[in-house]
Design an enzyme around this catalytic site. Structure first.
Site, PDB file in Angstrom:
ATOM      1  N   MET A  96      64.168  58.151  -5.900  1.00 58.52           N
ATOM      2  CA  MET A  96      65.439  57.459  -6.111  1.00 58.52           C
ATOM      3  C   MET A  96      65.807  56.668  -4.869  1.00 58.52           C
ATOM      4  O   MET A  96      65.917  57.245  -3.783  1.00 58.52           O
ATOM      5  CB  MET A  96      66.542  58.464  -6.419  1.00 58.52           C
ATOM      6  CG  MET A  96      66.377  59.213  -7.714  1.00 58.52           C
ATOM      7  SD  MET A  96      67.584  60.575  -7.869  1.00 58.52           S
ATOM      8  CE  MET A  96      66.728  61.843  -6.927  1.00 58.52           C
ATOM      9  N   GLY A 184      69.299  58.264  -0.724  1.00 59.63           N
ATOM     10  CA  GLY A 184      67.881  58.270  -1.091  1.00 59.63           C
ATOM     11  C   GLY A 184      67.285  59.661  -1.189  1.00 59.63           C
ATOM     12  O   GLY A 184      67.543  60.506  -0.354  1.00 59.63           O
ATOM     13  N   SER A 185      66.489  59.915  -2.220  1.00 61.61           N
ATOM     14  CA  SER A 185      65.985  61.260  -2.456  1.00 61.61           C
ATOM     15  C   SER A 185      64.879  61.239  -3.512  1.00 61.61           C
ATOM     16  O   SER A 185      64.432  60.178  -3.942  1.00 61.61           O
ATOM     17  CB  SER A 185      67.135  62.171  -2.900  1.00 61.61           C
ATOM     18  OG  SER A 185      67.892  61.530  -3.910  1.00 61.61           O
ATOM     19  N   ARG A 186      64.471  62.449  -3.956  1.00 63.97           N
ATOM     20  CA  ARG A 186      63.373  62.563  -4.894  1.00 63.97           C
ATOM     21  C   ARG A 186      63.553  63.789  -5.780  1.00 63.97           C
ATOM     22  O   ARG A 186      64.194  64.756  -5.385  1.00 63.97           O
ATOM     23  CB  ARG A 186      62.063  62.687  -4.114  1.00 63.97           C
ATOM     24  CG  ARG A 186      60.807  62.513  -4.952  1.00 63.97           C
ATOM     25  CD  ARG A 186      59.602  62.508  -4.046  1.00 63.97           C
ATOM     26  NE  ARG A 186      58.817  63.717  -4.162  1.00 63.97           N
ATOM     27  CZ  ARG A 186      57.775  63.999  -3.409  1.00 63.97           C
ATOM     28  NH1 ARG A 186      57.404  63.177  -2.455  1.00 63.97           N
ATOM     29  NH2 ARG A 186      57.102  65.106  -3.588  1.00 63.97           N
TER      30      ARG A 186
END
Length: 217
Positions: A96, A184-186
Site C-alpha cells: 500500500m 505506507g505499509s503491506r
C-alpha cells in the site's frame, strides 16, 4: 467524503501546524507567503485523502479469498510460515502506497483463532524481510472451508501505527474491516498450497471487492 475515525488525531495536528505555519509565513514573508502556503495546502489535502472511507458493497463469501487492502500485488510465492501454520504456505503480499486507502479487511470468512502483535523494525514495506522483522500483527482464521488462513499487517518505513480490532473468538466476514495502518505499509496473506490463485504480481487490488484466490474444499 467520509473520513476514517483514525484520522482525528492526525487531522487535528495537521490543522494546527498548517494554521501556525501559514500565519508565520504571511506575517514575515508577505507576498511570498504563497510559496509556502500552496505546497502546505496540497499536503493538507492529501492527509484528508489518505483517511477517506470509500463506499463499497461487500458481498458474502465462502470459498473466495478477498483482497484485504487496496494496493499492488508484489509477491506470490511458496514460503515457510513459522508462526502459526508451522509449514509451507502460499504467500500473497500487497503493498500500500501512502495514496491508497489503508483500511484493512478480513480476506476470508470464519472464526478468529489467533492474534498477536510483534514490535519490530521499519524496513521499507516491499522489502522481503519486512514480513518477519518489521512491526507487525498476525491474525489467523479458521475459514468456512475449514482451512487455516494467516494474514499480517506490516508497518512500512513511514508507517508508525498499526490498528487491529479483532480478538480470538470473533466472527470474521470477508471484506469487512478489522483494522487500519497509517501511511505506507503491506499486508501478507498465507494460504494452503492447494489454493487456486486468481491474481498475479503487478495487479492492483481493491480491498473488500477483488477476489485474489479461491479455497478448494
Amino acid at each position: 467524503m467520509k473520513l476514517h475515525k483514525e484520522s482525528k488525531g492526525t487531522i487535528i495536528v495537521a490543522t494546527i501546524l498548517f494554521a501556525i505555519i501559514s500565519f508565520v509565513s504571511v506575517h514575515f514573508l508577505e507576498m511570498w507567503a504563497l510559496l509556502i502556503i500552496i505546497p502546505l495546502l496540497i499536503i493538507f489535502g492529501l492527509v484528508f485523502w489518505f483517511f477517506r472511507v470509500p463506499n463499497r458493497d461487500i458481498l458474502d463469501h465462502k470459498e473466495n479469498v478477498i483482497a484485504p487492502v487496496d494496493g499492488k500485488v508484489v509477491m506470490i510465492k511458496e514460503v515457510d510460515e513459522d508462526e502459526f501454520i508451522k509449514g509451507k504456505a502460499i504467500q500473497i503480499s500487497i503493498f500500500m502506497s501512502p495514496l491508497n486507502v489503508h483500511i484493512c479487511r478480513y480476506p476470508v470468512s470464519g472464526n478468529v483463532i489467533y492474534k498477536k502483535y510483534h514490535p519490530g523494525k521499519y524496513l521499507v514495506a516491499w522489502h522481503e524481510k519486512s514480513s518477519t522483522e518489521n512491526e507487525r500483527t498476525t491474525v489467523a482464521i479458521d475459514s468456512l472451508t475449514h482451512h487455516k488462513v494467516v494474514f499480517r499487517q506490516i508497518a512500512g518505513y513511514v508507517a508508525r501505527r498499526i490498528v487491529f480490532k479483532c480478538n480470538e473468538g470473533d466472527i470474521a466476514k470477508a471484506g469487512h474491516e478489522f483494522g487500519f495502518i497509517k501511511f505506507g505499509s503491506r499486508m501478507d496473506i498465507f494460504l494452503p498450497l492447494d489454493t487456486e490463485i486468481n491474481c498475479k504480481i503487478g495487479d492492483k487490488t481493491k480491498g473488500g471487492i477483488d477476489i485474489i484466490a479461491k479455497m478448494i474444499e
